[in-house]
Write an enzyme that holds these catalytic residues in place. Structure first.
Site, PDB file in Angstrom:
ATOM      1  N   ASP A 242      36.570 -58.046  24.673  1.00 59.65           N
ATOM      2  CA  ASP A 242      37.115 -57.533  23.410  1.00 59.65           C
ATOM      3  C   ASP A 242      36.309 -57.956  22.195  1.00 59.65           C
ATOM      4  O   ASP A 242      36.652 -57.602  21.063  1.00 59.65           O
ATOM      5  CB  ASP A 242      38.574 -57.980  23.247  1.00 59.65           C
ATOM      6  N   ASP A 268      44.247 -58.915  29.365  1.00 56.23           N
ATOM      7  CA  ASP A 268      45.097 -59.984  28.821  1.00 56.23           C
ATOM      8  C   ASP A 268      45.931 -59.425  27.666  1.00 56.23           C
ATOM      9  O   ASP A 268      46.197 -60.096  26.673  1.00 56.23           O
ATOM     10  CB  ASP A 268      44.244 -61.165  28.356  1.00 56.23           C
ATOM     11  N   ALA A 302      45.702 -65.454  20.933  1.00 58.39           N
ATOM     12  CA  ALA A 302      46.949 -65.298  21.691  1.00 58.39           C
ATOM     13  C   ALA A 302      46.912 -63.987  22.449  1.00 58.39           C
ATOM     14  O   ALA A 302      47.482 -62.977  22.032  1.00 58.39           O
ATOM     15  CB  ALA A 302      48.151 -65.355  20.762  1.00 58.39           C
TER      16      ALA A 302
END
Length: 376
Positions: A242, A268, A302
């Site tokens: 990403d 994720d 996160a």
């Protein structure tokens, strides 16, 4: 009689072909490729590819699995990710209380029985992790392996079972026990030495969860988990491509170090994928999205706002990976890691497929021959 789709272009998992007929049988598998046509024929402009397989999906469509461990949540998460080409996924529960883990397991079992599109098992990411490398996991829930959790992981009604653990927190004998129960053991969120990592792999662990992230780094005198993951040719490694978790250079290094077929694209993904929201609560914190980056109110990454076809585009554009190989990293290789027969478009395979346009945007997605997404 089945339905025949005539693809302008087709990537079967090995090569790209032109003007190929694919017939889907009534049982949701591919009955023929390149053969005759049935009474129902549809022509598909674009590139038809195998469905993408994501082994690490925390949420989507505004739902986080930890916060809503139900069948309805799994349906919504699957719908959110199908618009990005995911036709099979492992709902992922991060470190949490035992009752939440049990409720999540029950939801997965029910979803599998009901044939909820996309759900193929469950990924427990924790709770047997290193506090030093916990990342965004809740420290108060990190704990040793108990008999109750071992019984949970042994459930055969959960489909594919994947467990991420830190080898310094789980005995080698317990890793062997988990593997004997049919659990896929991945190593991650760990500060282990190379020797400990090697021992866990020799005991049957087969993969690494999000390579480079939340693991002991490579040093000149201690390879750590990162170095061992790159050294061991027999181990698979997930990558979150990403641009925030791993740099293009680090991905290129992994591509050079690992044998072909041992790197997997994962997302994720958190609840905001497929949602217009910009923040959500996570235990006692708040996670905020800025662009495509998710940051906890305590400062750490996160999860991600990545989707699978986005990961394919990124690794192609940033690292020069040819499109067929990028697609294999998102379909064939995850299938091989999990011991599935997917990741290909061939006779007898499950009819999990994705139609892409010329910009690699998803036009349509099928799961077991059933269309789960069509772009307006």
């Amino acid at each position: 009689m089945g339905v025949t789709l005539i693809a302008e272009k087709l990537f079967d998992g090995e090569r790209i072909l032109a003007d190929v007929a694919v017939t889907i049988g009534e049982d949701g598998t591919i009955s023929t490729v390149g053969g005759g046509v049935s009474s129902t024929v549809e022509c598909l402009p674009g590139l038809l590819v195998p469905g993408l397989i994501d082994i690490q999906v925390n949420g989507g469509g505004g739902v986080l699995f930890n916060q809503d461990p139900t069948v309805a949540a799994l349906e919504r998460i699957g719908e959110a990710h199908s618009q990005f080409g995911t036709s099979a996924f492992l709902p992922t529960l991060i470190t949490d209380k035992l009752p939440v883990m049990q409720q999540a397991a029950d939801a997965v079992s029910e979803a599998l029985s009901a044939g909820v599109p996309g759900v193929i098992g469950v990924h427990f990411e924790g709770p047997h992790l290193s506090e030093a490398k916990k990342g965004t996991h809740e420290q108060g829930f990190i704990r040793s392996l108990s008999d109750e959790e071992l019984s949970l992981y042994a459930r055969e009604d959960l489909g594919i079972r994947l467990l991420t653990l830190a080898p310094e927190c789980v005995a080698v004998s317990d890793i062997r026990k988990l593997v004997a129960l049919g659990v896929h053991v991945c190593l991650g969120h760990s500060n282990a030495s190379a020797d400990l990592v090697e021992a866990a792999l020799d005991a049957g662990a087969t993969g690494f969860t999000h390579l480079y992230n939340a693991m002991s780094p490579l040093h000149s005198r201690e390879p750590g988990m990162v170095g061992t993951a790159l050294i061991r040719d027999d181990a698979w490694c997930g990558l979150i491509a990403d641009g925030h978790h791993v740099s293009p250079g680090a991905i290129t290094l992994a591509l050079k170090a690992k044998p072909q077929g041992k790197l997997l694209l994962v997302t994720d993904a958190m609840s905001l994928v497929g949602s217009e929201a910009t923040h959500f609560p996570l235990f006692d914190r708040v996670v905020t999205r800025e662009g495509d980056k998710l940051t906890s109110s305590t400062g750490e990454l996160a999860g991600s706002h990545l989707n699978m076809i986005g990961a394919v585009r990124n690794i192609r554009d940033w690292c020069g990976v040819e499109l067929p190989e990028a697609l294999r990293m998102a379909s064939l290789y995850p299938a091989q890691f999990l011991g599935l027969g997917g990741g290909v478009i061939t006779e007898g395979a499950r009819a999990d497929m994705v139609l892409l346009d010329e910009t690699l945007r998803v036009s349509r997605t099928w799961c077991r021959g059933r269309e789960t997404y069509r772009r307006a």
